[in-house]
Design a protein around this motif. Structure first.
Motif, PDB file in Angstrom:
ATOM      1  N   GLN A 130       0.848  -1.186   0.000  1.00  0.00           N
ATOM      2  CA  GLN A 130       0.000   0.000   0.000  1.00  0.00           C
ATOM      3  C   GLN A 130       0.889   1.244   0.000  1.00  0.00           C
ATOM      4  O   GLN A 130       1.909   1.290   0.696  1.00  0.00           O
ATOM      5  CB  GLN A 130      -0.918   0.017   1.222  1.00  0.00           C
ATOM      6  CG  GLN A 130      -1.996  -1.046   1.188  1.00  0.00           C
ATOM      7  CD  GLN A 130      -2.912  -0.981   2.392  1.00  0.00           C
ATOM      8  OE1 GLN A 130      -2.776  -0.105   3.254  1.00  0.00           O
ATOM      9  NE2 GLN A 130      -3.846  -1.915   2.477  1.00  0.00           N
ATOM     10  N   THR A 131       0.489   2.250  -0.750  1.00  0.00           N
ATOM     11  CA  THR A 131       1.294   3.468  -0.854  1.00  0.00           C
ATOM     12  C   THR A 131       1.608   4.074   0.514  1.00  0.00           C
ATOM     13  O   THR A 131       2.762   4.441   0.775  1.00  0.00           O
ATOM     14  CB  THR A 131       0.594   4.488  -1.771  1.00  0.00           C
ATOM     15  OG1 THR A 131       0.600   3.954  -3.111  1.00  0.00           O
ATOM     16  CG2 THR A 131       1.311   5.824  -1.766  1.00  0.00           C
ATOM     17  N   MET A 134       4.370   1.994   2.144  1.00  0.00           N
ATOM     18  CA  MET A 134       5.670   2.141   1.485  1.00  0.00           C
ATOM     19  C   MET A 134       6.302   3.490   1.818  1.00  0.00           C
ATOM     20  O   MET A 134       7.516   3.586   2.021  1.00  0.00           O
ATOM     21  CB  MET A 134       5.513   1.958  -0.026  1.00  0.00           C
ATOM     22  CG  MET A 134       5.151   0.534  -0.423  1.00  0.00           C
ATOM     23  SD  MET A 134       5.319   0.200  -2.197  1.00  0.00           S
ATOM     24  CE  MET A 134       4.017   1.247  -2.869  1.00  0.00           C
ATOM     25  N   LYS A 135       5.484   4.544   1.902  1.00  0.00           N
ATOM     26  CA  LYS A 135       6.020   5.861   2.251  1.00  0.00           C
ATOM     27  C   LYS A 135       6.496   5.896   3.699  1.00  0.00           C
ATOM     28  O   LYS A 135       7.554   6.473   4.010  1.00  0.00           O
ATOM     29  CB  LYS A 135       4.972   6.945   1.989  1.00  0.00           C
ATOM     30  CG  LYS A 135       4.710   7.187   0.507  1.00  0.00           C
ATOM     31  CD  LYS A 135       3.686   8.295   0.295  1.00  0.00           C
ATOM     32  CE  LYS A 135       3.492   8.578  -1.198  1.00  0.00           C
ATOM     33  NZ  LYS A 135       2.480   9.638  -1.427  1.00  0.00           N
ATOM     34  N   SER A 278      -3.209   7.385  -1.424  1.00  0.00           N
ATOM     35  CA  SER A 278      -3.096   6.942  -2.809  1.00  0.00           C
ATOM     36  C   SER A 278      -3.930   7.834  -3.717  1.00  0.00           C
ATOM     37  O   SER A 278      -4.977   8.360  -3.319  1.00  0.00           O
ATOM     38  CB  SER A 278      -3.593   5.503  -2.948  1.00  0.00           C
ATOM     39  OG  SER A 278      -2.895   4.640  -2.096  1.00  0.00           O
ATOM     40  N   GLN A 279      -3.491   7.972  -4.956  1.00  0.00           N
ATOM     41  CA  GLN A 279      -4.286   8.675  -5.950  1.00  0.00           C
ATOM     42  C   GLN A 279      -5.365   7.747  -6.493  1.00  0.00           C
ATOM     43  O   GLN A 279      -5.184   6.529  -6.561  1.00  0.00           O
ATOM     44  CB  GLN A 279      -3.403   9.153  -7.099  1.00  0.00           C
ATOM     45  CG  GLN A 279      -2.420  10.230  -6.716  1.00  0.00           C
ATOM     46  CD  GLN A 279      -1.650  10.748  -7.910  1.00  0.00           C
ATOM     47  OE1 GLN A 279      -1.616  10.123  -8.966  1.00  0.00           O
ATOM     48  NE2 GLN A 279      -1.024  11.899  -7.742  1.00  0.00           N
ATOM     49  N   THR A 290      -6.974   2.726  -1.680  1.00  0.00           N
ATOM     50  CA  THR A 290      -5.625   2.363  -1.236  1.00  0.00           C
ATOM     51  C   THR A 290      -5.413   0.853  -1.322  1.00  0.00           C
ATOM     52  O   THR A 290      -4.371   0.391  -1.793  1.00  0.00           O
ATOM     53  CB  THR A 290      -5.373   2.860   0.191  1.00  0.00           C
ATOM     54  OG1 THR A 290      -5.429   4.288   0.191  1.00  0.00           O
ATOM     55  CG2 THR A 290      -4.010   2.423   0.700  1.00  0.00           C
ATOM     56  N   GLU A 293      -5.254  -0.021  -5.108  1.00  0.00           N
ATOM     57  CA  GLU A 293      -3.985   0.346  -5.729  1.00  0.00           C
ATOM     58  C   GLU A 293      -2.857  -0.571  -5.281  1.00  0.00           C
ATOM     59  O   GLU A 293      -1.902  -0.820  -6.032  1.00  0.00           O
ATOM     60  CB  GLU A 293      -3.626   1.796  -5.391  1.00  0.00           C
ATOM     61  CG  GLU A 293      -2.403   2.294  -6.158  1.00  0.00           C
ATOM     62  CD  GLU A 293      -1.725   3.468  -5.479  1.00  0.00           C
ATOM     63  OE1 GLU A 293      -1.160   4.298  -6.215  1.00  0.00           O
ATOM     64  OE2 GLU A 293      -1.744   3.554  -4.237  1.00  0.00           O
ATOM     65  N   SER A 294      -2.955  -1.110  -4.061  1.00  0.00           N
ATOM     66  CA  SER A 294      -1.905  -2.010  -3.587  1.00  0.00           C
ATOM     67  C   SER A 294      -1.806  -3.265  -4.448  1.00  0.00           C
ATOM     68  O   SER A 294      -0.739  -3.872  -4.555  1.00  0.00           O
ATOM     69  CB  SER A 294      -2.144  -2.393  -2.122  1.00  0.00           C
ATOM     70  OG  SER A 294      -3.230  -3.287  -1.977  1.00  0.00           O
ATOM     71  N   ASN A 297       0.417  -2.252  -7.252  1.00  0.00           N
ATOM     72  CA  ASN A 297       1.805  -2.173  -6.789  1.00  0.00           C
ATOM     73  C   ASN A 297       2.411  -3.556  -6.589  1.00  0.00           C
ATOM     74  O   ASN A 297       3.584  -3.792  -6.904  1.00  0.00           O
ATOM     75  CB  ASN A 297       1.876  -1.387  -5.480  1.00  0.00           C
ATOM     76  CG  ASN A 297       1.459   0.062  -5.631  1.00  0.00           C
ATOM     77  OD1 ASN A 297       1.487   0.614  -6.726  1.00  0.00           O
ATOM     78  ND2 ASN A 297       1.058   0.682  -4.539  1.00  0.00           N
TER      79      ASN A 297
END
Length: 348
Positions: A130-131, A134-135, A278-279, A290, A293-294, A297
């Motif tokens: 997930q963004t 990761m951040k 997440s966008q 989110t 989107e994961s 990714n």
């Protein structure tokens, strides 16, 4: 471009298929050339909706007919071992959904089958992709807050998970194996490998067979301690579903993730705050975006590893450590004592 197939066209598979479609134009890219489901209607519909040329109702028939660079298994847990072993016999690199299997022995068998076939095996353990995760992890790895000492990984919601997946109400082992496994995997990534775990479980919803709430405490290599808690029985407004909330404390500072994907980092008494959400993509929607989107990714990471011939971060062998932690949590909940995760058996 890698040619792939997908097995299992149910509730979550559409996220996989959308992500694979988005990955067609990247380098390395992938194209799904076949789908398979025991339900002919689901297989036909998935093929039609995503422009996939061929569909099957039998996985063995599909493997015999197709020349595949990989297969994505998006089925429920009981079918994972036979499908992974089938893919291994055809020497097709494999991604498989979590939970990996019903038993640690089945997990080990799948890893060994892939190793014997000389193919990569990856578990679709997507929370760490997930963004926001990761951040946040990039902050930890940078050393900004220093060596980690304590952490909390929390997923508390009142979301009705049984509405789309009613079979979950009948699972004897539910929340740790279905949801907690994600958080335990993330805790391993942020805090280091676990040496022991304590656990308390609760069944708060009426009419379910397994637990819907779990609170775990983990001791990690190097001395760090973390708390992992998860529930589908939390009555709160606003409900943070489906967000994972974090608090990590290090020797120089701390990191927190709040509702609405706000991250605060304190370092040497200085505070900074940023949005790490997440966008939205063309096929994602709030509040699911989110998690959706994961999937993209995770699959992009898989393709990068296929291209570079390197083991994926969530390889089958790596996932054995997460799965062993799940089993140790259940053992601790039964025994009332801290338990040590199983080690993978060494074969002669």
């Amino acid at each position: 471009m890698f040619q792939g197939a997908l097995i299992g066209c149910g509730f979550f598979a559409r996220n996989h298929l959308n992500a694979w479609r988005d990955l067609q134009d990247r380098s390395p890219g992938a194209q799904i050339v076949a789908v398979c489901d025991k339900d002919e209607g689901k297989a036909r519909l998935a093929a039609a909706d995503f422009g996939i040329p061929r569909w099957y109702t039998d996985a063995a028939t599909m493997f015999a007919a197709e020349r595949l660079d990989f297969v994505d298994i998006v089925t429920t847990m009981p079918s994972h071992r036979p499908l992974v072993e089938l893919a291994a016999r055809h020497r097709v690199p494999t991604i498989v959904q979590k939970p990996f299997a019903a038993t640690f022995e089945d997990c080990v068998a799948m890893v060994e089958a892939a190793e014997a076939a000389g193919i990569p095996l990856m578990v679709h353990e997507n929370f760490r992709f997930q963004t926001p995760m990761m951040k946040a992890l990039s902050v930890i790895q940078s050393g900004e807050i220093g060596e980690v000492a304590w952490g909390r990984f929390s997923f508390r919601t009142g979301y009705d998970v049984y509405a789309n997946q009613p079979y979950l109400a009948d699972e004897k082992q539910f929340i740790i194996l279905d949801l907690g496994i994600h958080l335990l995997d993330v805790a391993r990534v942020f805090m280091g490998e676990a040496t022991r775990i304590s656990c308390e479980t609760q069944s708060i919803h009426l009419g379910i067979s397994g637990e819907d709430t779990a609170t775990m405490m983990i001791r990690h290599v190097g001395g760090a301690v973390s708390i992992v808690d998860c529930t589908y029985a939390s009555k709160q407004k606003p409900d943070p579903f489906p967000q994972t909330l974090l608090q990590i404390e290090g020797r120089r500072g701390s990191l927190k993730i709040f509702n609405d994907f706000a991250m605060e980092v304190t370092c040497d008494s200085e505070l900074r705050r940023e949005h790490i959400g997440s966008q939205l993509l063309s096929w994602t929607s709030e509040p699911w975006h989110t998690a959706q989107e994961s999937v993209l990714n995770t699959q992009a990471h898989w393709l990068d590893c296929l291209a570079s011939k390197t083991p994926p971060a969530t390889s089958g062998d790596d996932n054995l450590k997460t799965y062993a932690l799940v089993m140790a949590a259940y053992a601790a909940a039964t025994s009332g004592k801290a338990e040590t995760p199983l080690a993978r058996p060494i074969r002669a």
